[in-house]
Design an enzyme around this catalytic site. Structure first.
Site, PDB file in Angstrom:
ATOM      1  N   THR A  19       0.626  -1.101  -0.114  1.00 14.39           N
ATOM      2  CA  THR A  19      -0.055  -0.036   0.040  1.00 14.39           C
ATOM      3  C   THR A  19       0.855   1.309  -0.060  1.00 14.39           C
ATOM      4  OG1 THR A  19      -1.910  -1.217   1.075  1.00 14.39           O
ATOM      5  CG2 THR A  19      -1.772   1.318   1.175  1.00 14.39           C
ATOM      6  N   SER A  75       1.274  -7.457  -0.596  1.00 15.64           N
ATOM      7  CA  SER A  75       1.993  -8.524   0.222  1.00 15.64           C
ATOM      8  C   SER A  75       1.096  -9.695   0.859  1.00 15.64           C
ATOM      9  CB  SER A  75       2.745  -7.859   1.498  1.00 15.64           C
ATOM     10  OG  SER A  75       1.841  -7.612   2.572  1.00 15.64           O
ATOM     11  N   THR A  79       1.830  -4.103   4.373  1.00 18.01           N
ATOM     12  CA  THR A  79       1.608  -4.462   5.855  1.00 18.01           C
ATOM     13  C   THR A  79       1.091  -5.894   6.436  1.00 18.01           C
ATOM     14  OG1 THR A  79      -0.701  -3.592   5.765  1.00 18.01           O
ATOM     15  CG2 THR A  79       1.049  -2.015   6.468  1.00 18.01           C
ATOM     16  N   ASP A  80       0.390  -6.504   5.229  1.00 15.90           N
ATOM     17  CA  ASP A  80      -0.209  -7.774   5.499  1.00 15.90           C
ATOM     18  C   ASP A  80       0.477  -8.679   5.967  1.00 15.90           C
ATOM     19  OD1 ASP A  80      -2.989  -6.482   5.042  1.00 15.90           O
ATOM     20  OD2 ASP A  80      -2.891  -7.286   2.804  1.00 15.90           O
TER      21      ASP A  80
HETATM   22  N1  ASP Z   1      -2.517  -5.618   1.023  1.00 16.51           N
HETATM   23  C1  ASP Z   1      -1.784  -4.470   1.248  1.00 16.51           C
HETATM   24  C2  ASP Z   1      -0.412  -5.113   1.389  1.00 16.51           C
HETATM   25  O1  ASP Z   1      -0.028  -6.013   2.251  1.00 16.51           O
HETATM   26  C3  ASP Z   1      -1.991  -3.917   2.685  1.00 16.51           C
HETATM   27  C4  ASP Z   1      -0.871  -2.746   3.198  1.00 16.51           C
HETATM   28  O2  ASP Z   1       0.276  -2.693   2.469  1.00 16.51           O
HETATM   29  O3  ASP Z   1      -1.166  -1.984   4.039  1.00 16.51           O
HETATM   30  O4  ASP Z   1       0.532  -5.159   0.594  1.00 16.51           O
END
Ligand code: ASP
Length: 318
Positions: free
Chosen positions: A17, A63, A96-97
């Site tokens: 993200t 991710s 973040t995931d």
């Molecule tokens: N779905 C995204 C990822 O993990 C969520 C994020 O980065 O906040 O790439």
């Protein structure tokens, strides 16, 4: 702690993200992760011009779709950069995931003595208030600060260790916690305030893992997670063993307790040579103690990190 920008810092972009964009600035959920290149992320933060940075795009993934193949590539790229004398640290922009899983993986396979700083964002780069630019600046600040070392995760002004870091909220900007241990350090106004010792991994095991992980990822031992819950019958366990699982992490209730039906199935799998660990589905606390006769505990590791750890341990045994 003073800042030091004498050596190079390499920023490896993997997507997430932090590199995401949405059609509308007010849209914080309907965006595409991994749209902007890492050089664009760096260019968006003027204060980063004070550092000698090199940006390298390694991947462009959401991710949630992290793969073992990308981990293999990432670990090799980080090791290659850390081996350079003119590189003092590596920063990895990530989603973040699965950030906590990547952090544990890199911690164990690199046992880095230079800083390897993972950062991410909850809001896309196109948001009205993106959190990525500050997180990236803070990550570089941590990377450039003398004395910092090991795999560290920098999010919302906190430096979290690989053992403790965990995403605990699906939407809030301040989405990460560090269980009961708390942050390793804080980043405040360009200064790092250390709170406890920097994380250290076993260098001997890391060296052996670096060799073991060279084999094609299709040959990495399969490890799955099964959850204990009301109405659980354990039927997934033999299905996973039939699929080729060599390890199973049971995401238990409370202190790693298991539905009786799941435990029966897990003990059958264990007797067939499958490695079985108990973790907890509680958001903090891990599994405490190892009562006589109980299945082995994953200790403080969350089920997701325990899966990574069990896979690495099976790699070392192969
Ligand atoms: N779905 C995204 C990822 O993990 C969520 C994020 O980065 O906040 O790439």
């Amino acid at each position: 702690m003073p800042s030091n920008s004498s050596g190079h810092i390499v920023i490896l972009g993997t997507g997430g993200t932090i590199a995401g964009t949405a059609a509308a600035a007010a849209d914080n959920v309907g965006y595409q992760a991994g749209q902007l290149g890492v050089a664009q992320l760096v260019a968006a933060v003027p204060a980063l011009a004070a550092h000698a940075l090199e940006a390298r795009q390694l991947a462009q993934v959401d991710s949630k779709d992290m793969s073992h193949a990308l981990w293999q590539q990432l670990a090799a790229a980080v090791a290659e950069e850390l081996a350079r004398e003119d590189v003092q640290a590596v920063v990895v922009t990530h989603g973040t995931d699965t950030l906590e899983e990547t952090a544990w993986f890199l911690h164990r396979v690199l046992a880095a003595t230079k800083p390897v700083v993972l950062t991410a964002a909850m809001r896309p780069a196109s948001a009205l208030m993106p959190d990525g630019p500050q997180n990236l600046l803070d990550a570089v600040t941590v990377a450039a600060t003398p004395g910092t070392r090991g795999v560290l995760c920098v999010l919302a002004g906190r430096v979290l260790g690989p053992e403790d870091v965990r995403k605990v909220h699906g939407y809030r900007v301040d989405a990460f916690a560090a269980d009961e241990a708390g942050p390793v350090a804080l980043v405040q106004e360009g200064q790092v305030r250390a709170l406890r010792a920097w994380p250290q991994a076993d260098p001997g095991e890391a060296a052996a893992l670096q060799v073991a992980m060279q084999r094609p990822v299709a040959q990495w031992p399969r490890v799955d997670i099964v959850t204990s819950h009301a109405g659980c019958d354990g039927a997934l366990v033999p299905a996973l063993v039939a699929l080729g699982s060599r390890g199973l992490v049971a995401e238990g209730t409370g202190n790693g307790t298991l539905h009786a039906a799941l435990e029966v199935a897990l003990r059958v799998a264990q007797a067939q040579g499958v490695a079985v660990w108990r973790a907890s589905r509680c958001w903090a606390g891990g599994v405490v103690g190892q009562p006589e006769g109980a299945l082995p505990s994953a200790g403080v590791l969350t089920p997701a990190k325990a899966r990574v750890e069990l896979m690495l341990q099976l790699m070392l045994r192969a």
